[in-house]
Design an enzyme around this catalytic site. Structure first.
Site, PDB file in Angstrom:
ATOM      1  CD  GLU A 176      31.899  -2.081  40.646  1.00 15.54           C
ATOM      2  OE1 GLU A 176      32.022  -2.880  41.597  1.00 15.54           O
ATOM      3  OE2 GLU A 176      31.809  -2.451  39.463  1.00 15.54           O
ATOM      4  CG  ASP A 198      31.173  -2.839  46.185  1.00 19.81           C
ATOM      5  OD1 ASP A 198      30.285  -3.710  46.059  1.00 19.81           O
ATOM      6  OD2 ASP A 198      31.508  -2.089  45.256  1.00 19.81           O
TER       7      ASP A 198
END
Lengths: 610, 174
Positions: A176, A198
Site C-alpha cells: 500500500e 499510512d
C-alpha cells in the site's frame, strides 16, 4: 537467445491485455477501484468509496454503503484474512461477530453458517469488479490488489485467493505505501526521498522510498500492523466508558461507532458531544487519547529512518495515506515529528487505489515505465549451536536476493547437520518465527570444525524463500522451499520487531550466556582431550598437581554452566585456563612456535572485559 | 551482508561500472536504477518460464552487486577479494591500535553502565570522526595501489563499525 525469445513475448502481452485492467485498494474499512485513462489514474464511481462491509441476507449479498449499520453485517474482515484463531486473540472480543477456527484459519458464523474471510473479501472484490465493468464497458482482464507492506505470506496468499474467487486475474499484490508513492511520483512529479505514513483502519505502515525517473526504490519499511483508526475509536470509547471491555458486544459496537463519529466530527470542529453520555469531547481530549497510539507510530518511524540511514531533514517530503490521517491530531503529530508539513493534496483515501491502477497499467502493457524495487520485511537466518540466530538476509534487503554462508561441524564425527530456518530480528532462535527444519545427512565423520556445510538462501521477487544446503567435501546436497512468512501473523511480525528493540538487552545477555556455554563446552572437551592424550604419550607434560587443580576447575566450570550467569561461566573458564596454564605452556613450548605469537584483538578483549 | 553467488559475474561489470574504489555514490545508484529498468522481473511478468527464471537470477545478482558496491567498505572489500586478499575473522590490529580500541571500549562500557547518554554521544561522535578519517585513508591507499594499507584500514574499520553499533545499542537503551 533469451533476448530473442523476449521480443515476441512482450509484444504479445501488449496486444493481449492492453485494456481493462484495474487497481484495487481492499481496505479494512473502505475499498476502492481505479483505472488509468489517457495516462492518468482515476477512481471509479460517483461515490468511489465502498465500505468494506458485507451483509448476507438469505441468497442475496449486500456490499458497501447499503450494508453499513445493518444488523449482522460483517466489517473489518481484513483483520482476519490469512490468520489463525491464536493470531487474532486480541481483536476477537472487539469484533461484532462470532468466530470459529483453528491455528491455521478462522471462519465467521453468519446465521448458523460458516463463511471464511476469503469469501467475504471476495464479495467486496466482486462488487468492485462489477462497478469497474459497468464503468469500463466490458470484462476486467486483470487487477493489482494492494496489501499492507507488513502483510505476511499467508495473508497475501489469502488476498490473492479472494481475488481469484471474485473472478479476477490477480496480476500482482502491491504494498500500500508503495502504491501511494507511485501515485504521488507520477501525479506530482515528486522526486527524491519520501516517507509514506499510512494509517488505515486497522494497519499502520511506514515506508521510505527513493523516487527517481520511474524507479521507486523502497529503502526501508516498518510498521505496526495491529494499529489503526479502529484502535483510536476504541480508545475514545474506553475514555468515555472505562468498563467498555466488560460490556455486551452490541453495546460495545454502538459505543465504538459513536466514538468514530465523534472522532470524524473533530476533524472539522473543535468539540463534539458524545451522544447518550452527556459528555463533550474536544481536540485536546482526543489528542490525549490518541497519544499512546501515535507514540507507537512514531517509534516505528524512528526505526525506519535509522534502517534507511537517514535523518528527518534528509526527507524531501512526507506523504499521508489512509483515512485516519485526515484527523488533525494525527497530522499535527506527523508534522511535528518530521519537522515538515505533510503532503495530503492527493486524497488519502484514494491514493493507494490510484497507485495500484498505475501498476496494473504497467503490467498490462501500458505506456508507463515504472520499476518497483521492494524489500524483505523481516530478516532471515539459521539457528547456530547454542540457539543463537545467524542472519543470512537482513530486513530491508531489495528482492530478489540471495546469500551463502559456510558453517563448520561442531562435534567430532558429526554425520548430520540440522538446519533450522528462522525469521525475525531477535538474537535467539526461540524468539524468532520458525519457518522450517531439515537435516543434511551423510556428512563424512571428521574432527569438529573440519566438515563444512554451505547454506544458501534465495528469495524471489514475490518474497518466497528457498533454502539449500551442501556438504563441501562430498558435495552432498539438500534443499527445501519455504514461504518465509508462512503462518506468521501480522501481530507476530510486529511483536517480534518491537520485542527485538525493547528486549535488545535481555537478548544480549541470553546470547552471551549461550556463547559462553558453547565456549565452555569446547574448552572442557579440549582440556579432557589433552589430559587423555598426555596420559597416553610417552613423555608426560602434565604435573599431578596441575591435574588435580585442572579437574577441580573443570568441575567448577560444569557447575557454572548449569546456571544462567554468563559472567560466572566466563570466570570459571578463566579459572580453568589459569589452573591448566603450566600444562598448556609446556605443551605450547613443545608445539610449533611460529603460531599463537600475536594476541588477536578478540583474545585481548576477552581478557580485559571482565 | 551480500554474498556473491558462485554463478554471478563481476559485480562491477553487472552494473556497467569501472572496477575501482573512487566511484560517486550517485553514479552507482544511477547505474543500478538503469539496470533495474532492464532486468527487473516485472518486465518479464508474462514471459515464458525459462526466461522468467533467467530474469530472476540476473535481477538477484544485480541487487547483490548494488548491495555490495554501494558503500565504500563493501566496495573496498570486494576489490580486495578480487585481488586475492581475504580478511579473516581474527585479523590482528597492531598493538597500539589494540590499546586504543580497548580504551575506547572501556570508556563506552563505563558511560553505558552509568547511563551517561551525553558521554555515549560524545564517544560516538569521536568515533564517527575516526571513521571518516579511515575512509579517506582507504581512498588514499587505493590511489597509491597499497593493498596492505587497504587491508589494514578495512580491519580498523571493522572495529570502528562494531564500536558504533555498540554506541547505537547503548543509546537505544535510553
Amino acid at each position: 537467445m533469451l533476448l530473442q525469445i523476449s521480443e515476441p513475448g512482450e509484444s504479445q502481452i501488449k496486444e493481449a491485455c492492453k485494456q481493462r485492467v484495474v487497481g484495487i485498494d481492499l481496505g479494512t474499512t473502505n475499498s476502492l477501484v481505479a483505472y488509468v485513462a489517457d495516462g492518468s489514474p482515476i477512481v471509479i464511481g460517483e461515490d468511489p468509496i465502498v465500505p468494506s462491509v458485507v451483509k448476507y441476507a438469505g441468497k442475496d449479498v449486500v456490499v458497501g454503503r447499503e450494508a453499513v449499520g445493518v444488523d449482522g453485517a460483517l466489517a473489518s474482515v481484513k483483520r482476519l484474512i490469512g490468520r489463525g484463531m491464536k493470531d487474532i486473540e486480541s481483536v476477537r472480543k472487539l469484533l461484532p461477530y462470532e468466530l470459529v477456527g483453528d491455528d491455521r484459519s478462522v471462519k465467521l458464523v453468519v446465521d448458523g453458517k460458516e463463511v471464511s474471510p476469503v469469501e467475504v473479501s471476495a464479495e467486496i472484490l466482486k462488487s468492485l469488479k462489477l462497478r469497474a465493468e459497468a464503468a469500463l464497458g466490458g470484462p476486467i482482464e486483470g487487477a493489482v490488489i494492494t496489501v499492507p507492506a507488513y502483510f505476511d505470506d499467508a495473508q497475501r496468499q489469502a488476498t490473492r485467493d479472494a481475488g481469484r474467487l471474485a473472478g479476477l486475474e490477480v496480476m500482482r499484490l502491491m504494498a500500500e505505501p508503495t502504491a501511494a508513492a507511485v501515485a504521488y511520483g507520477l501525479d506530482r512529479g515528486s522526486q527524491g526521498m519520501y516517507a509514506v505514513f499510512d494509517l488505515g483502519g486497522g494497519t499502520f505502515d511506514i515506508s521510505i522510498l527513493k523516487l527517481v525517473e520511474g524507479v521507486f526504490e523502497v529503502r526501508a519499511t516498518g510498521g505496526d500492523s495491529a494499529l489503526g483508526g479502529d484502535d483510536l475509536d476504541r480508545a475514545i470509547a474506553t475514555g468515555i466508558v472505562p468498563e467498555l471491555a466488560t460490556l455486551p458486544r452490541a453495546e460495545v459496537t454502538k459505543l465504538v461507532a459513536e466514538a468514530r463519529r465523534v472522532k470524524e466530527a473533530l476533524t472539522d470542529r473543535e468539540a463534539e458531544a458524545f451522544a447518550g453520555k452527556n459528555v463533550r469531547v474536544d481536540r485536546a481530549q482526543l489528542r490525549e487519547w490518541a497519544k499512546p497510539l501515535l507514540e507507537r507510530c512514531l517509534k516505528a518511524c524512528r526505526r525506519v529512518l535509522k534502517d534507511a540511514e537517514l535523518t528527518r531533514e534528509q526527507l524531501d517530503g512526507v506523504i499521508l495515506v489512509g483515512g485516519s490521517t485526515r484527523s488533525p491530531v494525527v497530522r499535527e503529530a506527523v508534522a511535528e515529528f518530521f519537522a515538515k508539513q505533510p503532503l495530503a493534496d492527493l486524497d488519502p483515501d484514494q491514493v493507494v487505489a490510484l497507485g495500484a491502477a498505475v501498476q496494473a497499467d504497467v503490467l498490462g502493457g501500458g505506456e508507463q515505465q515504472v520499476v518497483l524495487l521492494d524489500v524483505v520485511p523481516l530478516s532471515l537466518g539459521v539457528e547456530m549451536m547454542g540457539g543463537v540466530v545467524e542472519k543470512l538476509i537482513h530486513r530491508n534487503t531489495t528482492i530478489p536476493t540471495g546469500a551463502t554462508q559456510t558453517f563448520a561441524t561442531y562435534a567430532d564425527n558429526q554425520t548430520g547437520f540440522d538446519i533450522h530456518v528462522l525469521q525475525g530480528e531477535r538474537e535467539t532462535a526461540d524468539a524468532c518465527r520458525s519457518l522450517a527444519r531439515f537435516t543434511l545427512r551423510g556428512v563424512p565423520p571428521m574432527i569438529a570444525g573440519m566438515a563444512r556445510v554451505e547454506i544458501t538462501f534465495l528469495v524471489d521477487a514475490d518474497g518466497l524463500l528457498k533454502v539449500m544446503a551442501k556438504e563441501l567435501t562430498t558435495g552432498k546436497e539438500a534443499s527445501i522451499e519455504v514461504k518465509p512468512s508462512y503462518g506468521l501473523s501480522d501481530e507476530e511480525v510486529e511483536r517480534m520487531l518491537i520485542e527485538s528493540f525493547e528486549f535488545a538487552e535481555t537478548d544480549l545477555a541470553l546470547r552471551n550466556l549461550l556463547t559462553e556455554r558453547v565456549e565452555a563446552e569446547r574448552i572442557l572437551a579440549a582440556t579432557r582431550g589433552a589430559f587423555v592424550s598426555d596420559a597416553a604419550a610417552s613423555e608426560h607434560l602434565l604435573d599431578p598437581e596441575v591435574r588435580v587443580a585442572g579437574d577441580a576447575a573443570m568441575q567448577a566450570l560444569e557447575t557454572a554452566m548449569a546456571g544462567d550467569d554468563h559472567l560466572k561461566i566466563r570466570a570459571a573458564i578463566e579459572q580453568l585456563d589459569l589452573a591448566t596454564k603450566p600444562f598448556a605452556q609446556a605443551r605450547m613450548n613443545r608445539a610449533v612456535e611460529a603460531q599463537l605469537r600475536g594476541l588477536t584483538l578478540d583474545e585481548a578483549e576477552s581478557q580485559v572485559s571482565h | 551482508m551480500a554474498v556473491e553467488s558462485p554463478s554471478s559475474s563481476n559485480f562491477f561489470e553487472l552494473l556497467g561500472l569501472p572496477a575501482r574504489f573512487d566511484l560517486d555514490p550517485s553514479l552507482i545508484e544511477r547505474a543500478f536504477f538503469d539496470r533495474s529498468k532492464e532486468l527487473h522481473p516485472d518486465r518479464f511478468a508474462s514471459a515464458p518460464a525459462a526466461e522468467r527464471v533467467a530474469a530472476l537470477s540476473r535481477s538477484r545478482a544485480l541487487n547483490d552487486a548494488y548491495q555490495t558496491l554501494k558503500k565504500p567498505v563493501g566496495r573496498a572489500q570486494y576489490l580486495l577479494e578480487r585481488a586475492g586478499v581475504t580478511i579473516g575473522d581474527n585479523e590482528r590490529l597492531d598493538p597500539a591500535q589494540i590499546m586504543e580500541v580497548l580504551e575506547a571500549r572501556e570508556e563506552l562500557a563505563e558511560a553505558r553502565a552509568a547511563g551517561n547518554t551525553a558521554k555515549i554521544e560524545q564517544l560516538q561522535t569521536a568515533m564517527r570522526t575516526k571513521r571518516a578519517a579511515a575512509l579517506s585513508d582507504l581512498e588514499k591507499a587505493f590511489a597509491a595501489d597499497d593493498t596492505a594499507g587497504v587491508k589494514a584500514t578495512l580491519i580498523s574499520l571493522r572495529y570502528i563499525d562494531r564500536y558504533l553499533e555498540e554506541c547505537d545499542a547503548a543509546l537505544d537503551e535510553e
